[in-house]
Design a protein around this motif. Structure first.
Motif, PDB file in Angstrom:
ATOM      1  N   GLU A 165      11.574  67.318 -13.160  1.00 50.78           N
ATOM      2  CA  GLU A 165      10.631  68.281 -13.727  1.00 50.78           C
ATOM      3  C   GLU A 165       9.764  67.671 -14.817  1.00 50.78           C
ATOM      4  O   GLU A 165       8.639  68.112 -15.032  1.00 50.78           O
ATOM      5  N   SER A 202      13.030  75.195  -6.586  1.00 50.07           N
ATOM      6  CA  SER A 202      12.666  74.315  -7.689  1.00 50.07           C
ATOM      7  C   SER A 202      13.843  73.389  -7.992  1.00 50.07           C
ATOM      8  O   SER A 202      14.994  73.711  -7.694  1.00 50.07           O
ATOM      9  N   THR A 243       8.964  66.204  -3.375  1.00 50.57           N
ATOM     10  CA  THR A 243       8.514  67.492  -3.898  1.00 50.57           C
ATOM     11  C   THR A 243       7.051  67.695  -3.534  1.00 50.57           C
ATOM     12  O   THR A 243       6.300  66.728  -3.359  1.00 50.57           O
ATOM     13  N   ARG A 290       8.057  71.961  -6.023  1.00 43.74           N
ATOM     14  CA  ARG A 290       9.232  72.457  -5.300  1.00 43.74           C
ATOM     15  C   ARG A 290       9.717  71.404  -4.302  1.00 43.74           C
ATOM     16  O   ARG A 290       8.943  70.560  -3.843  1.00 43.74           O
TER      17      ARG A 290
END
Length: 604
Positions: free
Chosen positions: A319, A305, A277, A282
């Motif tokens: 996340e 995402s 990421t 992202r």
């Protein structure tokens, strides 16, 4: 990560030091070359300037000689050399003009007051060494310096009283001078004799040019040369720096391309999944293994995402990850066929040398093989425990069982045929025999699998096994189907133990088809492996049972011991092979046995 950063800083410092030394070396070499070329250029410019002034003085001397000859032709009574010197001295950059005899006495001078005085001492004349060729010296002229050009003054050949030996017009001129000398004044006669001596060295003419102009020209040449040298040095340094930077840029591009190619090669050939990421969280990169592990159909996930593109089991973990390293955390995701796939997720931040985070790297490890190996370890530990138990108690149990069986047989023979007591005795004997078989299986499971290998035709072995179960298959209304492999070479196996394993599987298949069906055996081989597939059309095995059917004492039958398939697994592994089951409830089961063509393992 700190050690990696330190190594990067050391590499950068090393590269900077190398570049600095290369730059210093280049400056020294370039400076040496430019200095040499500058000095050489200054010397050439000075020589050209000296030649120019020398030729200028020679031109004036030639003009004086020409004027003297002209005056001689038109006015033999008045040679105007003194007048010529005075008039020509008024030209710019001329300090003086003078003619001296061989002893250094001034015959004529641009300054009339200097006529008759001595210009040079004998020592100075010896240093000057005037001759027919033009020479020059820098001389002191009062408080000033002069660039003096000099040579013998010879407007025409000297007179020696033998005019007839002189060719052409020069001879005629000498004759005329000789005839008219009788009419000259004493002063003029003396001047003539000094200027044109009949014998001895000729007089010398000196042209004194302003040395300031010469020095100024030299200074300008040096300044121009220094400016050019500095300019060339700056251009050279700029070119050297440009080449150095271009080389560094090429090396950086090459290293970047190599690193990128290596990173791509490593990424797409990793056995584990890789997810990267960017700084905004992202998805920047995802390899094929990760796509397969996460069951992603759409591979165009870059720039999205995690919550948009990844399964919830991984997306939430990604996340919630902070900037610190993520130790492996196990999550469960659904596979393509709905099966649960355990995945270990670990991660680490990607940072620059200054500690700025530019992204995150996640490693997705498929834990199915790890779980299988853990289950294998547990199974073998259980086997080891069973083996220890069997070795300890089998002997102690078998002796009393032999006695019980003997007494049961004896008492059964005492009762009448068909009586309840005799039937009870027979049941006792039957149960003792069953218990004895369990003990035999225990011993078989616990003892080492010592194989007695011999060259065996597997086609014949399978045919023999079908022959042994033929009656049982007919009683269960089961059709036997066998597909041989005629090109199969003979294998070095233990035929008895391998027959035992195949028979165990076949008997289990017969029991799984109480209402009839088909029992098939299919032989095939490759260069390295021989494959035997035993399949039936029975009730099948559930997913939960398929995972544990090879564990000791695990059984789904009311009268089973749970040791049959454990013994089968042990026999196949002793041959260096593998066995696995594929089944679907209500359709049937398929046991796939793979044995290497060349013997491997401890019993090879």
């Amino acid at each position: 990560m700190k050690e990696t950063t330190l190594r990067k800083k050391k590499i950068v410092r090393s590269q900077f030091a190398t570049s600095l030394w290369l730059l210093i070396g280049g400056i020294i070499i370039l400076g040496t070359v430019i200095t040499f070329l500058t000095i050489r250029g200054i010397e050439q410019e000075n020589r050209q300037l000296e030649t120019f002034y020398e030729e200028k003085g020679a031109s004036i001397i030639t003009a004086l000689e020409a004027g003297t000859r002209t005056d001689f032709r038109h006015n033999m009574g008045a040679l105007r050399l003194q007048t010529l010197l005075e008039e020509m001295s008024t030209q710019p950059d001329i300090l003086f003009l003078m003619a001296t005899d061989a002893n250094g006495n001034i015959i004529a001078h641009s300054n009339p007051n200097a006529v008759g005085s001595r210009a040079f001492s004998p020592q100075q004349l010896a240093e000057l060494q005037p001759s027919r060729h033009v020479s020059w010296r820098i001389m002191e002229q009062g408080k000033e310096k002069a660039f003096v050009v000099y040579r013998d003054f010879r407007p025409f050949a000297p007179i020696d009283g033998r005019a007839d030996m002189m060719p052409g017009s020069m001879g005629r001129m000498a004759k005329r001078m000789h005839r008219q000398e009788l009419g000259c004044s004493k002063e003029e006669h003396t001047f003539r004799r000094k200027l044109f001596p009949p014998k001895g060295p000729a007089p010398v003419i000196y042209i004194g040019l302003d040395e300031k102009t010469f020095a100024t020209a030299q200074k300008i040449n040096r300044e121009h040369a220094m400016v050019n040298a500095v300019f060339i040095l700056l251009i050279g340094l700029a070119g050297f720096l440009a080449l150095s930077w271009a080389q560094k840029a090429r090396q950086s591009r090459r290293r970047m391309q190599t690193s990128e190619a290596l990173a791509n090669e490593v990424m797409f050939n990793l056995p584990d999944g890789l997810l990267v990421t960017d700084g905004e969280g992202r998805i920047a990169m995802l390899n094929d293994v990760a796509l397969e592990q996460l069951n992603l159909v759409d591979s165009n996930v870059v720039g999205k995402s995690p919550s948009e593109a990844l399964p919830e089991c991984v997306a939430r973990l990604v996340e919630l990850t902070g900037g610190e390293e993520l130790s492996e955390i196990e999550v469960e995701c659904l596979g393509e066929r709905g099966e649960v796939i355990p995945i270990g997720v670990s991660g680490s931040a990607v940072t620059l040398d200054d500690g700025t985070s530019i992204g995150y790297v996640y490693l997705l490890r498929d834990l199915r093989e790890v779980r299988r190996l853990e289950a294998e370890v547990r199974r073998k530990e259980k086997l080891a425990a069973v083996g220890s138990l069997a070795a300890g108690v089998a002997h102690e149990i078998r002796n009393p069982l032999s006695s019980i069986k003997g007494y049961a047989t004896y008492f059964g023979s005492r009762f009448d045929e068909g009586s309840e007591d005799r039937e009870a005795a027979n049941i006792m004997v039957h149960e003792v025999e069953r218990l004895n078989r369990v003990i035999t299986d225990l011993i078989s499971l616990s003892r080492p699998s010592d194989l007695r290998r011999s060259e065996t035709d597997l086609n014949a072995l399978i045919k023999h096994c079908f022959g042994l179960i033929k009656q049982d298959a007919a009683s269960h209304n089961v059709v036997l189907d066998m597909k041989n492999d005629e090109t199969l070479p003979h294998l070095s196996v233990d035929p008895d133990r391998l027959s035992q394993a195949v028979l165990n599987i076949c008997l289990n298949s017969l029991e799984a088809m109480p209402e009839g069906g088909t029992l098939a055996m299919n032989l095939s081989h490759t260069e390295d492996l021989v494959t035997l597939i035993v399949s039936d059309t029975g009730q099948g095995i559930s997913k939960e049972d398929a995972v544990r059917i090879f564990e000791p004492y695990y059984t789904t039958k009311s009268q089973g011991t749970g040791l049959g398939l454990s013994i089968v697994l042990k026999i196949i592994e002793a041959h260096g092979g593998t066995i696995r089951v594929e089944s679907q409830e209500g359709v049937g089961a398929k046991f796939i046995i793979e044995i290497p063509v060349s013997p491997v393992g401890e019993n090879a």
